[in-house]
Design a protein around this motif. Sequence first.
Motif, PDB file in Angstrom:
ATOM      1  N   ASN A 129      -0.488   4.692   7.505  1.00 16.21           N
ATOM      2  CA  ASN A 129      -0.601   5.175   6.313  1.00 16.21           C
ATOM      3  C   ASN A 129      -1.641   6.313   6.184  1.00 16.21           C
ATOM      4  N   ALA A 130      -2.706   6.240   7.186  1.00 15.08           N
ATOM      5  CA  ALA A 130      -3.845   7.220   6.974  1.00 15.08           C
ATOM      6  C   ALA A 130      -3.346   8.597   7.751  1.00 15.08           C
ATOM      7  N   VAL A 131      -2.685   8.437   8.720  1.00 16.64           N
ATOM      8  CA  VAL A 131      -1.871   9.459   9.507  1.00 16.64           C
ATOM      9  C   VAL A 131      -1.070  10.250   8.476  1.00 16.64           C
ATOM     10  N   LYS A 132      -0.613   9.554   7.536  1.00 22.14           N
ATOM     11  CA  LYS A 132       0.739  10.240   6.700  1.00 22.14           C
ATOM     12  C   LYS A 132      -0.005  10.806   5.498  1.00 22.14           C
ATOM     13  N   ALA A 133      -1.167  10.269   5.084  1.00 22.50           N
ATOM     14  CA  ALA A 133      -2.071  10.672   3.786  1.00 22.50           C
ATOM     15  C   ALA A 133      -1.963  12.365   3.532  1.00 22.50           C
ATOM     16  N   ARG A 134      -1.848  13.071   2.551  1.00 26.98           N
ATOM     17  CA  ARG A 134      -1.753  14.256   2.301  1.00 26.98           C
ATOM     18  C   ARG A 134      -3.226  14.552   2.344  1.00 26.98           C
TER      19      ARG A 134
ATOM     20  N   LEU B 272      -4.007  10.843  -1.931  1.00 28.25           N
ATOM     21  CA  LEU B 272      -5.268  10.802  -1.363  1.00 28.25           C
ATOM     22  C   LEU B 272      -5.718   9.397  -1.102  1.00 28.25           C
ATOM     23  N   MET B 273      -6.395   9.437   0.216  1.00 23.00           N
ATOM     24  CA  MET B 273      -6.665   8.061   0.605  1.00 23.00           C
ATOM     25  C   MET B 273      -8.068   8.287   1.076  1.00 23.00           C
ATOM     26  N   ILE B 274      -8.775   7.126   0.767  1.00 26.55           N
ATOM     27  CA  ILE B 274     -10.396   7.269   1.103  1.00 26.55           C
ATOM     28  C   ILE B 274     -10.780   6.005   2.070  1.00 26.55           C
ATOM     29  N   THR B 275     -11.065   6.023   3.299  1.00 22.92           N
ATOM     30  CA  THR B 275     -11.480   5.052   4.048  1.00 22.92           C
ATOM     31  C   THR B 275     -13.064   4.711   3.847  1.00 22.92           C
ATOM     32  N   PHE B 276     -13.454   3.398   4.121  1.00 20.06           N
ATOM     33  CA  PHE B 276     -14.862   2.984   4.342  1.00 20.06           C
ATOM     34  C   PHE B 276     -15.383   2.302   5.497  1.00 20.06           C
ATOM     35  N   ASP B 277     -16.383   2.840   6.075  1.00 21.24           N
ATOM     36  CA  ASP B 277     -17.008   1.941   7.273  1.00 21.24           C
ATOM     37  C   ASP B 277     -15.910   1.761   8.463  1.00 21.24           C
ATOM     38  N   VAL B 278     -15.252   2.872   8.536  1.00 23.82           N
ATOM     39  CA  VAL B 278     -14.077   2.880   9.634  1.00 23.82           C
ATOM     40  C   VAL B 278     -14.620   4.095  10.508  1.00 23.82           C
ATOM     41  N   PRO B 279     -14.832   3.874  11.816  1.00 26.04           N
ATOM     42  CA  PRO B 279     -15.305   5.046  12.866  1.00 26.04           C
ATOM     43  C   PRO B 279     -13.926   5.574  13.484  1.00 26.04           C
ATOM     44  N   ILE B 280     -13.097   4.754  13.766  1.00 26.80           N
ATOM     45  CA  ILE B 280     -11.830   5.218  14.235  1.00 26.80           C
ATOM     46  C   ILE B 280     -10.464   4.612  13.603  1.00 26.80           C
TER      47      ILE B 280
ATOM     48  N   TYR C 257       0.990  -1.081   0.106  1.00 23.72           N
ATOM     49  CA  TYR C 257      -0.111  -0.037   0.159  1.00 23.72           C
ATOM     50  C   TYR C 257       0.954   1.224  -0.043  1.00 23.72           C
ATOM     51  N   PRO C 258       0.304   2.462  -0.790  1.00 28.52           N
ATOM     52  CA  PRO C 258       1.083   3.647  -0.833  1.00 28.52           C
ATOM     53  C   PRO C 258       1.563   4.134   0.808  1.00 28.52           C
ATOM     54  N   ALA C 259       2.730   4.204   1.176  1.00 26.44           N
ATOM     55  CA  ALA C 259       3.059   4.779   2.458  1.00 26.44           C
ATOM     56  C   ALA C 259       2.744   6.076   2.801  1.00 26.44           C
ATOM     57  N   VAL C 260       2.850   6.923   1.677  1.00 27.69           N
ATOM     58  CA  VAL C 260       2.135   8.268   1.984  1.00 27.69           C
ATOM     59  C   VAL C 260       1.314   8.506   0.898  1.00 27.69           C
TER      60      VAL C 260
END
Length: 332
Positions: A113-118, A95-103, A89-92
């Motif tokens: 990866n989500a924390v680092k996403a632009r 654009l990252m999109i998450t689905f059905d993820v509350p936390i 998965y891309p390290a940084v």
Amino acid sequence: MTPDLPGGGPVPVRDWDRAVGLISSADEIALACHISPDGDALGSMLALGLALRAAGKRVTASFGERRFRVPRLLRFLPGQELLAEPGDYPAVPELMITFDVPIVDRLGMLAGNAVKARELIVVDHHPSNTGFGTLNLVDPAAAATAVLAEELIRRLGLPLDRAIATCLYAGLVTDTGSFRHSSTTPGVHLMAARLVATGLNPEEIARELWDRSPFGYLRVLGAVLDRVTLEPEVGEGLVWTFVTRADRAAYGLPYDEVEGIIDVIRRTDEADMAVILKEDDDGAWQVSTRSKGAVDVSRIATALGGGGHTKAAGFTSHLPVEQTMASLRALL
């Protein structure tokens, strides 16, 4: 919002517009759903992934589990060629999109990866969502994350085909309990009609989701029901049981095959709340809770480090079964 959007809800038009702008301008898009994905999580992610790929975007999709494996009952979903191991998965992500993820923790290995996403777009319908994205498309009134995924596809001006609709339909029927839950509105049925109109086969989808299991499942179900406990004096009535790694290993049953047992024990007339503790392959207990309405199980799950909906929620416990149940009873 379109008038017939199931749940119709609080996502402002400016946020939809910003999401469309971010997606339209991105060359590569990374999609993710929660660990141990259900039909709504995986179906929503794959639906948007297929729509974006058809529009010429480079798409990577994944979920952050060390034992990366699509649950057997979801292997019929189209678009799984989009899936990549968490390590690929891309390290940084641009654009990252998450689905059905509350936390963010529910992303497992992809949380970093989500924390680092632009830019991070969160697409979800959990009331317990913490708003961890740079843009949050969260509507707790929506019957499923698939509802929001369909709306995003529509606002992007992308067409629905049978494969995309199959993924969305799996998410919709999963989270409405095959249209049995209170979240089933006229808008839900209108969405289902739009999806079925693409030519998908509801009978085949229902069979894959609910009417298939290996013979070993029946053996494990028998063992689990033999130890089920009813505590009518706890709260508004509590029924619970557990399934161990040893139970599953005796019949070579993967963890995801025991997901549906909660729907068997929740039928108990004498209990408002049903609980099942499922030992995963790493020895942790994945706890699923259901309520008929007297108890808000999302509050209990959140207090124990998880989350979910008023009538369906869950959390992870690293304590023994009895200690986990003692913590839960104390909150009841």
